[in-house]
Design an enzyme around this catalytic site. Structure first.
Site, short mmCIF file in Angstrom:
data_model
loop_
_atom_site.label_atom_id
_atom_site.label_comp_id
_atom_site.label_asym_id
_atom_site.label_seq_id
_atom_site.Cartn_x
_atom_site.Cartn_y
_atom_site.Cartn_z
N SER A 179 0.83 -1.21 0.00
CA SER A 179 0.00 0.00 0.00
C SER A 179 0.87 1.26 0.00
O SER A 179 1.90 1.31 0.65
CB SER A 179 -0.87 0.00 1.27
OG SER A 179 -1.54 1.22 1.39
N GLY A 223 1.86 11.53 5.38
CA GLY A 223 0.79 12.11 6.19
C GLY A 223 -0.60 11.67 5.74
O GLY A 223 -1.56 12.43 5.83
N LEU A 224 -0.70 10.46 5.26
CA LEU A 224 -1.96 9.83 4.86
C LEU A 224 -2.78 10.64 3.84
O LEU A 224 -3.99 10.81 3.99
CB LEU A 224 -2.84 9.55 6.10
CG LEU A 224 -2.16 8.76 7.23
CD1 LEU A 224 -1.56 9.69 8.27
CD2 LEU A 224 -3.14 7.84 7.92
N CYS A 226 0.16 3.18 10.69
CA CYS A 226 0.92 4.26 10.07
C CYS A 226 1.76 4.95 11.14
O CYS A 226 1.23 5.35 12.17
CB CYS A 226 -0.01 5.27 9.40
SG CYS A 226 0.92 6.68 8.76
N THR A 238 6.02 0.51 8.01
CA THR A 238 7.39 1.06 8.04
C THR A 238 7.90 1.25 9.47
O THR A 238 7.13 1.29 10.43
CB THR A 238 7.42 2.42 7.31
OG1 THR A 238 6.37 3.23 7.86
CG2 THR A 238 7.20 2.26 5.83
N GLY A 292 12.10 -0.37 2.53
CA GLY A 292 13.17 -0.79 1.62
C GLY A 292 14.11 -1.80 2.26
O GLY A 292 13.89 -2.24 3.39
N GLY A 317 8.19 -5.64 3.65
CA GLY A 317 9.33 -4.90 4.18
C GLY A 317 10.62 -5.27 3.46
O GLY A 317 11.23 -6.29 3.75
N THR A 376 8.74 -0.38 -2.03
CA THR A 376 9.86 0.51 -2.34
C THR A 376 10.67 0.04 -3.55
O THR A 376 11.17 0.87 -4.32
CB THR A 376 10.76 0.62 -1.08
OG1 THR A 376 9.93 1.04 0.01
CG2 THR A 376 11.88 1.63 -1.27
O1 RRO Z 1 0.85 8.19 4.40
C1 RRO Z 1 1.79 7.92 5.17
O2 RRO Z 1 2.50 8.78 5.72
C2 RRO Z 1 2.11 6.52 5.49
C3 RRO Z 1 1.17 5.54 5.80
BR1 RRO Z 1 -0.67 5.84 5.68
C4 RRO Z 1 1.60 4.25 6.21
O3 RRO Z 1 0.82 3.34 6.53
N1 RRO Z 1 2.94 4.03 6.29
C5 RRO Z 1 3.84 4.97 5.98
O4 RRO Z 1 5.06 4.72 6.07
N2 RRO Z 1 3.43 6.21 5.57
#
Ligand code: RRO
Length: 308
Positions: free
Chosen positions: A26, A77-78, A133, A196, A220, A246, A269
């Site tokens: 995602s 930031g989603l 996140c 992450t 990565g 990952g 990545t």
């Molecule tokens: O959008 C993000 O900052 C973000 C999300 Br939603 C996530 O699940 N994992 C990430 O590393 N960044």
């Protein structure tokens, strides 16, 4: 994409019949239907959307991504158009016959339930609950850090949909196995391990953090060993299938994840560096490994490294 028949790559996963054991992770490739369709044409078993929230968000201000040793650091930031704002695009993907795992997040149980209902109403084949996140601000913070919240949210979403639920966990916890057990108790059909790793970068010349958000999530090759250990620990603790995520860049990484207990892997990545071809290359490599080692399907190698 070449045919996958007879390669041993097809997997029955959490109620889904996937033609291959690779998915996109995602976020990395966003949510646009044409782009995700291209990802599907590159060989993945299903596509995973960028995480959608109850309302649209612009995300954090720049810089939001920086390359660091062995990977990428992001604090997007989603950013997303909101579940409602995405339904048309999802419909388009479904009309094209693409299997879709819709990733989503929310801050309340009600929002999780209505998000799940909406996404399933237009045909999401599965849901990935993003509880992990590392870039969410404010209280109560990351849901995946608290076993009770994970169980409650999973259970609530299960009550409103028949679609398989993948619960995406965080490596930023002391004991990921206990969180996975909570998700399983809540009715999760699968665990995605992992999101992450919380990290940061500092610019020596400017003497400031590089990301506007200060901290971000590291992805990565740099995180592969940590994520692999998470998959291992989750596999020792739960019976539901696992999505390994990952630092997967090569077929060998994917096979290592499977031996640790993952039934399928997500690749994110690596697409930045190797392009869309990475999915086909990883699939081909897994198929060759199965053939050369006389396995007839991916399922035969899942968890093999745990054998005493
Ligand atoms: O959008 C993000 O900052 C973000 C999300 Br939603 C996530 O699940 N994992 C990430 O590393 N960044």
């Amino acid at each position: 994409m070449g045919g996958l028949t007879g390669t041993g790559l097809a997997v029955d996963f959490a109620g889904l019949k996937l033609r291959s054991p690779t998915l996109n992770a995602s976020g990395v490739l966003g949510i646009s239907a044409p782009l995700l369709k291209r990802v599907y044409e590159s060989g993945v078993g299903a596509v995973v959307t960028k995480s959608l929230g109850p309302v649209g968000r612009p995300g954090h201000i720049n810089p939001t991504v920086v390359e660091v040793e062995g990977g990428l650091l992001n604090a997007m930031g989603l950013p997303n158009p909101g579940v409602e704002g995405y339904l048309e695009e999802l419909r388009e993907l479904k009309l094209e016959g693409v299997p879709v795992v819709a990733s989503f997040f929310a801050s309340t149980v009600d929002e999780f339930q209505s998000g799940a209902k909406n996404l399933c109403s237009v045909g999401a084949d599965a849901l990935e609950l993003n509880l992990s996140c590392p870039n969410v601000e404010g209280e109560p913070g990351m849901c995946a850090a608290d076993a009770v919240s994970v169980e409650r949210v999973t259970w609530a979403v299960k009550r409103v949909t028949k679609a398989p639920i993948l619960v995406k966990l965080s490596p930023n916890v002391t004991d990921i196995a206990s969180i996975a057990v909570a998700a399983e108790r809540g009715g999760a059909d699968a665990i995605t391990a992992v999101n992450t790793i919380k990290a940061m970068a500092i610019d020596a010349d400017f003497r400031r953090p590089v990301l506007a958000n200060v901290t971000g999530g590291l992805s990565g090759p740099a995180i592969k060993s940590v994520a692999l250990r998470c998959v291992w620990e989750v596999a020792e603790a739960v019976k539901v299938p696992i999505v390994g995520c990952g630092g997967v860049s090569t077929w060998r990484d994917a096979v290592e994840y499977m031996l640790a207990g993952a039934s399928v892997v997500e690749i994110g990545t690596a697409v930045m560096k190797h392009g869309f071809e990475v999915y086909g290359k990883v699939n081909d490599g897994i198929a060759k490994y199965l053939r050369e080692n006389r396995f007839s399907s991916v399922s035969e190698i899942v968890g093999l490294a745990h054998r005493k």
